[in-house]
Design an enzyme around this catalytic site. Structure first.
Site, PDB file in Angstrom:
ATOM      1  N   ASP A  68      64.771   7.177 -74.608  1.00  0.00           N
ATOM      2  CA  ASP A  68      65.192   7.248 -73.214  1.00  0.00           C
ATOM      3  C   ASP A  68      64.450   6.144 -72.471  1.00  0.00           C
ATOM      4  O   ASP A  68      63.388   5.682 -72.911  1.00  0.00           O
ATOM      5  CB  ASP A  68      64.830   8.629 -72.654  1.00  0.00           C
ATOM      6  CG  ASP A  68      64.970   8.707 -71.146  1.00  0.00           C
ATOM      7  OD1 ASP A  68      66.070   8.398 -70.651  1.00  0.00           O
ATOM      8  OD2 ASP A  68      63.977   9.065 -70.481  1.00  0.00           O
ATOM      9  N   ASP A  70      64.122   5.723 -68.432  1.00  0.00           N
ATOM     10  CA  ASP A  70      63.414   6.049 -67.195  1.00  0.00           C
ATOM     11  C   ASP A  70      62.271   7.022 -67.432  1.00  0.00           C
ATOM     12  O   ASP A  70      62.454   8.119 -67.970  1.00  0.00           O
ATOM     13  CB  ASP A  70      64.378   6.661 -66.174  1.00  0.00           C
ATOM     14  CG  ASP A  70      65.459   5.687 -65.747  1.00  0.00           C
ATOM     15  OD1 ASP A  70      65.333   4.485 -66.044  1.00  0.00           O
ATOM     16  OD2 ASP A  70      66.437   6.139 -65.116  1.00  0.00           O
ATOM     17  N   THR A 175      70.258   5.474 -72.313  1.00  0.00           N
ATOM     18  CA  THR A 175      69.974   5.663 -70.899  1.00  0.00           C
ATOM     19  C   THR A 175      71.237   5.796 -70.067  1.00  0.00           C
ATOM     20  O   THR A 175      72.296   5.282 -70.432  1.00  0.00           O
ATOM     21  CB  THR A 175      69.141   4.473 -70.361  1.00  0.00           C
ATOM     22  OG1 THR A 175      68.983   4.593 -68.945  1.00  0.00           O
ATOM     23  CG2 THR A 175      69.815   3.146 -70.663  1.00  0.00           C
ATOM     24  N   ALA A 176      71.106   6.465 -68.926  1.00  0.00           N
ATOM     25  CA  ALA A 176      72.210   6.561 -67.977  1.00  0.00           C
ATOM     26  C   ALA A 176      72.358   5.286 -67.165  1.00  0.00           C
ATOM     27  O   ALA A 176      73.347   5.114 -66.450  1.00  0.00           O
ATOM     28  CB  ALA A 176      72.002   7.749 -67.038  1.00  0.00           C
ATOM     29  N   LYS A 220      74.460  11.597 -73.943  1.00  0.00           N
ATOM     30  CA  LYS A 220      73.507  10.836 -74.752  1.00  0.00           C
ATOM     31  C   LYS A 220      73.540  11.291 -76.206  1.00  0.00           C
ATOM     32  O   LYS A 220      73.509  10.471 -77.134  1.00  0.00           O
ATOM     33  CB  LYS A 220      72.089  10.999 -74.197  1.00  0.00           C
ATOM     34  CG  LYS A 220      71.799  10.197 -72.953  1.00  0.00           C
ATOM     35  CD  LYS A 220      70.308  10.281 -72.628  1.00  0.00           C
ATOM     36  CE  LYS A 220      69.951   9.453 -71.423  1.00  0.00           C
ATOM     37  NZ  LYS A 220      68.497   9.488 -71.146  1.00  0.00           N
ATOM     38  N   ASP A 243      61.370  11.876 -71.656  1.00  0.00           N
ATOM     39  CA  ASP A 243      60.502  12.589 -70.724  1.00  0.00           C
ATOM     40  C   ASP A 243      61.187  13.800 -70.102  1.00  0.00           C
ATOM     41  O   ASP A 243      60.530  14.608 -69.462  1.00  0.00           O
ATOM     42  CB  ASP A 243      60.099  11.656 -69.575  1.00  0.00           C
ATOM     43  CG  ASP A 243      61.266  11.397 -68.623  1.00  0.00           C
ATOM     44  OD1 ASP A 243      61.163  11.757 -67.436  1.00  0.00           O
ATOM     45  OD2 ASP A 243      62.298  10.861 -69.075  1.00  0.00           O
ATOM     46  N   ASN A 246      66.624  17.197 -69.604  1.00  0.00           N
ATOM     47  CA  ASN A 246      68.047  16.888 -69.698  1.00  0.00           C
ATOM     48  C   ASN A 246      68.412  16.251 -71.036  1.00  0.00           C
ATOM     49  O   ASN A 246      69.577  16.247 -71.426  1.00  0.00           O
ATOM     50  CB  ASN A 246      68.457  15.941 -68.561  1.00  0.00           C
ATOM     51  CG  ASN A 246      68.367  16.602 -67.204  1.00  0.00           C
ATOM     52  OD1 ASN A 246      68.875  17.701 -67.000  1.00  0.00           O
ATOM     53  ND2 ASN A 246      67.698  15.950 -66.263  1.00  0.00           N
TER      54      ASN A 246
END
Length: 315
Positions: A68, A70, A175-176, A220, A243, A246
């Protein structure tokens, strides 16, 4: 993506949209693979990583790592830093920056995904890039990385990624954030590539629409599953790092899940399942809240206050 045409917009379920977003991200990642023959070596290694010399396994070409972005690889939200760079270049006005900052603060402070709020955040981001050329945003993204992102990479997480690279394994960001932004970051870090949210473009120009939905949560996991199938990876031998609670669907897919700088829910979940934890934060209280690293911007301060006030009214 022609093979996915049967998923018409009005009939897609949330799960189907996640699958579509995941498959689009996997396809984009394979097309934009950015690995170099020899990744630059990092100086020093994590003491925590040294405690587990058996992993990653050197030479296991069916193993890979998924990170991930962020607050796992980078302090704060990549899309927020990117937004700051676009604001500096007068892509939008200050009131839109305030709104953008508020959306980021709400997502982190509330800890929930209100459908209307997520839709609003998505639409505002898409409206900013609509009509711009992909090549233009990629070029600007390179500059923004140097201005706002390069100094926000967690050394500990980067060392973990480098350990996988040194073992001969592939490493992807998941990542989004827009796939173009994620690809720039992956290339700068010497990673294999990136899975990110895919914005539709026609003849190299953004249309203001997404392919599927933002690459978030279950999407994801679908992206990792699709890429792993295409690359002939064994998920039981792969690792994933995040982290956020979600990302539990993605973390649960692999044989080696790691909670990095975890939020409260992920920390609890990880401890219950004996997952490995790493925490590279120094300001624990601020990091738990997850306010973007650019919180010193006045617009964000005002946005954060508004988010808190609205959250209190809704409780």
């Amino acid at each position: 993506m022609a093979g996915l045409g049967w998923l018409t917009p009005r009939r897609r379920s949330a799960t189907a949209r996640s699958v579509l977003a995941g498959e689009a991200a996997a396809e984009a990642a394979r097309k934009t693979s950015v690995a170099e023959d020899e990744a630059a070596l990092l100086t020093g290694t994590s003491d925590e990583a040294a405690e587990e010399p058996a992993f990653p396994v050197a030479g296991d070409d069916r193993a890979a790592a998924f990170f991930d972005l962020d607050n796992t690889v980078m302090q704060g939200a990549a899309i927020f830093h990117f937004g700051r760079g676009l604001y500096k270049r007068k892509f939008f006005e200050r009131r839109e920056l305030t709104r953008f900052a508020w959306q980021q603060a709400w997502f982190r402070l509330a800890g929930v995904e209100d459908p209307e709020h997520m839709q609003d955040a998505r639409d505002s981001a898409l409206s900013i890039v609509k009509g711009h050329r992909v090549s233009e945003l990629m070029s600007i993204g390179e500059e923004i990385y140097d201005e706002y992102m390069a100094d926000r990479i967690w050394p500990g997480t980067r060392a973990l990624a480098q350990a996988h690279l040194d073992a001969g394994q592939r490493v992807w960001l998941v990542t989004a954030a827009p796939v173009e932004t994620a690809t720039i970051i992956a290339r700068r870090l010497g990673l294999t590539g990136a899975l990110g949210t895919v914005a539709e473009s026609v003849d190299g120009v953004y249309t203001g629409r997404l392919v599927g939905e933002p690459l978030h949560g279950p999407a994801k996991a679908e992206a990792v599953r699709a890429l792993s199938a295409a690359e002939d990876l064994d998920l039981d031998r792969c690792a994933a790092y995040s982290d956020s609670h979600n990302d539990i669907p993605m973390l649960s897919l692999v044989g080696h899940p790691y909670a990095i700088n975890p939020d409260t829910k992920l920390r609890k979940h990880a401890r219950a399942r004996d997952w490995r934890l790493r925490d590279y934060r120094t300001g624990r209280k601020a990091a738990k809240v997850g306010i973007p690293a650019a919180a010193g911007v006045g617009a964000l301060a005002g946005g954060t206050a508004a988010a808190l006030a609205l959250h209190r009214r809704r409780r």
